[in-house]
Design an enzyme around this catalytic site. Structure first.
Site, PDB file in Angstrom:
ATOM      1  N   LYS A  31     -33.359 -23.303  -6.532  1.00 48.60           N
ATOM      2  CA  LYS A  31     -33.382 -22.489  -7.767  1.00 48.60           C
ATOM      3  C   LYS A  31     -33.471 -21.013  -7.427  1.00 48.60           C
ATOM      4  O   LYS A  31     -33.912 -20.623  -6.327  1.00 48.60           O
ATOM      5  CB  LYS A  31     -34.555 -22.867  -8.668  1.00 48.60           C
ATOM      6  CG  LYS A  31     -35.962 -22.731  -8.055  1.00 48.60           C
ATOM      7  CD  LYS A  31     -36.594 -21.348  -8.115  1.00 48.60           C
ATOM      8  CE  LYS A  31     -37.970 -21.323  -7.438  1.00 48.60           C
ATOM      9  NZ  LYS A  31     -38.472 -20.019  -7.079  1.00 48.60           N
ATOM     10  N   ASP A 157     -43.696 -25.678 -10.052  1.00 52.86           N
ATOM     11  CA  ASP A 157     -42.229 -25.604 -10.148  1.00 52.86           C
ATOM     12  C   ASP A 157     -41.572 -26.968 -10.363  1.00 52.86           C
ATOM     13  O   ASP A 157     -40.378 -27.041 -10.683  1.00 52.86           O
ATOM     14  CB  ASP A 157     -41.637 -24.999  -8.869  1.00 52.86           C
ATOM     15  CG  ASP A 157     -41.611 -23.477  -8.919  1.00 52.86           C
ATOM     16  OD1 ASP A 157     -41.897 -22.915  -9.989  1.00 52.86           O
ATOM     17  OD2 ASP A 157     -41.301 -22.863  -7.881  1.00 52.86           O
TER      18      ASP A 157
HETATM   19  P1  ATP Z   1     -42.644 -22.396  -3.568  1.00 54.36           P
HETATM   20  O1  ATP Z   1     -42.328 -21.089  -4.227  1.00 54.36           O
HETATM   21  O2  ATP Z   1     -42.794 -23.554  -4.529  1.00 54.36           O
HETATM   22  O3  ATP Z   1     -43.722 -22.333  -2.509  1.00 54.36           O
HETATM   23  P2  ATP Z   1     -40.611 -22.169  -1.607  1.00 54.36           P
HETATM   24  O4  ATP Z   1     -39.156 -22.344  -1.795  1.00 54.36           O
HETATM   25  O5  ATP Z   1     -41.059 -20.743  -1.359  1.00 54.36           O
HETATM   26  O6  ATP Z   1     -41.297 -22.784  -2.851  1.00 54.36           O
HETATM   27  P3  ATP Z   1     -40.769 -24.533   0.040  1.00 54.36           P
HETATM   28  O7  ATP Z   1     -39.460 -24.538   0.739  1.00 54.36           O
HETATM   29  O8  ATP Z   1     -40.964 -25.476  -1.068  1.00 54.36           O
HETATM   30  O9  ATP Z   1     -41.144 -23.038  -0.411  1.00 54.36           O
HETATM   31  O10 ATP Z   1     -41.886 -24.744   1.183  1.00 54.36           O
HETATM   32  C1  ATP Z   1     -43.221 -24.358   1.023  1.00 54.36           C
HETATM   33  C2  ATP Z   1     -44.080 -25.150   2.011  1.00 54.36           C
HETATM   34  O11 ATP Z   1     -44.191 -26.478   1.540  1.00 54.36           O
HETATM   35  C3  ATP Z   1     -43.504 -25.235   3.412  1.00 54.36           C
HETATM   36  O12 ATP Z   1     -44.224 -24.406   4.259  1.00 54.36           O
HETATM   37  C4  ATP Z   1     -43.612 -26.708   3.820  1.00 54.36           C
HETATM   38  O13 ATP Z   1     -44.446 -26.892   4.931  1.00 54.36           O
HETATM   39  C5  ATP Z   1     -44.212 -27.421   2.606  1.00 54.36           C
HETATM   40  N1  ATP Z   1     -43.412 -28.592   2.179  1.00 54.36           N
HETATM   41  C6  ATP Z   1     -43.891 -29.750   1.736  1.00 54.36           C
HETATM   42  N2  ATP Z   1     -42.907 -30.588   1.395  1.00 54.36           N
HETATM   43  C7  ATP Z   1     -41.749 -29.957   1.635  1.00 54.36           C
HETATM   44  C8  ATP Z   1     -40.380 -30.316   1.509  1.00 54.36           C
HETATM   45  N3  ATP Z   1     -40.000 -31.514   1.060  1.00 54.36           N
HETATM   46  N4  ATP Z   1     -39.466 -29.401   1.823  1.00 54.36           N
HETATM   47  C9  ATP Z   1     -39.846 -28.160   2.268  1.00 54.36           C
HETATM   48  N5  ATP Z   1     -41.107 -27.789   2.432  1.00 54.36           N
HETATM   49  C10 ATP Z   1     -42.074 -28.665   2.122  1.00 54.36           C
END
Ligand code: ATP
Length: 316
Positions: A31, A157
């Site tokens: 997103k 989210d």
């Molecule tokens: P948010 O803003 O919700 O934190 P983001 O896009 O910035 O989202 P994600 O890619 O969701 O961040 O990753 C955040 C953390 O979540 C990572 O450091 C990872 O270790 C953990 N995590 C847990 N499950 C997952 C997954 N299925 N995919 C990616 N990261 C995951």
């Protein structure tokens, strides 16, 4: 009579065993936050936000295998991602089985295409797609409202990704109104390091957001997004007035190279540029697809040799 009974039982067995183990594949889209206003910090530690969120063609692929028995296992093609109970896919599968009151042996493979800790919601999307995939494979054991409840418990989210549509999110992200957006094109640049959403929110100084919003403005802010969102189909360029991110100031101050990437996108001909969510991924928004190929070539040449991911995507 006995032969008939055996035939009936064989038929029953065939019906119920035909689908075991069953396999289902679900896409988990990334997103963008086209607008992210942080209104206030709540007593429970979450923040009140209003955000216009856009799902993208960039997605992870979640493959779920369900068998008789018990236990949840995860594999992922990205070795840096935890595959134990910390993974949102694991948490989602556990929560689904608990709420449905059933036990199954579940294996989930995550093919990771979305950059991690990137402000693109990858983990949340994987979790939401796991809930949807399990529910579909298990014949819709849980209703939509229950799925949203589980999703909101797992993370702010997740409910958005169950919508499968662009939406205005408010509250801590769980109050959602679907919005139909024009077919915008985007180029994402991910600088290759992660930013924790927790860090970004805790380094935000609310009085320093560009709008210095008061708590009473919260509903107003979401209403405004819905109102303008509703007009975008008639005048797609209105989106440019919405592009704002209250988390950007703190994150760019810590990682100045983000400002450099925003400038590069602007120079490539993007109609608007912004950091998504808690960053560090930045995006350029292009009102027409025709401009994207040329911009992509310019960016790839200008940023050659740097460890960046540059990805052209569309809204879905
Ligand atoms: P948010 O803003 O919700 O934190 P983001 O896009 O910035 O989202 P994600 O890619 O969701 O961040 O990753 C955040 C953390 O979540 C990572 O450091 C990872 O270790 C953990 N995590 C847990 N499950 C997952 C997954 N299925 N995919 C990616 N990261 C995951």
């Amino acid at each position: 009579m006995i032969a008939l009974k055996i035939k009936f039982l064989t038929l029953l067995y065939a019906i119920f065993s035909a689908n075991i183990p069953m396999k289902i594949k679900v896409l988990a889209p990334a997103k963008l936050n086209l607008s992210l206003r942080v209104i206030s910090r709540r007593e429970d530690g979450f923040h009140e936000i209003s955000s216009l969120m856009q799902p993208l063609t960039l997605s992870d692929l979640i493959t779920i295998t369900i068998d008789d028995g018990a236990g949840i296992t995860i594999t992922c093609d990205d070795p840096d991602i935890p595959i134990d109970g910390r993974n949102l896919v694991h948490k989602a599968a556990r929560a689904y089985l608990d709420v449905a009151g059933i036990e199954r042996k579940i294996h989930i493979h995550i093919e990771k295409n979305i950059p991690v800790a990137a402000g693109l919601g990858g983990g949340s999307s994987d979790g939401a797609s796991t809930l949807m995939g399990l529910n579909e494979a298990l014949g819709g054991l849980l209703g939509r409202a229950k799925l949203f409840e589980i999703a909101a418990d797992l993370g702010s989210d997740l409910p958005f990704f169950l919508m499968q549509s662009a939406a205005v999110a408010s509250g801590r992200g769980e109050l959602l109104r679907a919005v139909k957006l024009p077919e915008y094109s985007y180029i994402l640049i991910n600088p290759g390091f992660g930013v924790s959403a927790g860090w970004a929110y805790s380094n935000l100084t609310l009085t320093e957001t560009p709008h210095n919003i008061k708590i009473k403005d919260y509903e107003e802010s979401a209403e405004r997004l819905c109102y303008i969102g509703g007009l975008l189909l008639e005048r797609p360029s209105n989106v440019l007035d919405l592009l704002e991110n209250d988390l950007a100031l703190a994150v760019v101050a810590e990682h100045p190279e983000i400002a450099e990437l925003l400038l590069a996108l602007r120079k490539s001909g993007a109609d608007g540029v912004l950091m998504s969510g808690s960053g560090p991924t930045v995006f350029g928004l292009y009102l027409t697809r025709a401009r994207v190929d040329q911009a992509l070539a310019v960016l790839k040449k200008g940023l050659a040799g740097r460890n960046f991911r540059i990805i052209a995507v569309h809204g879905i």
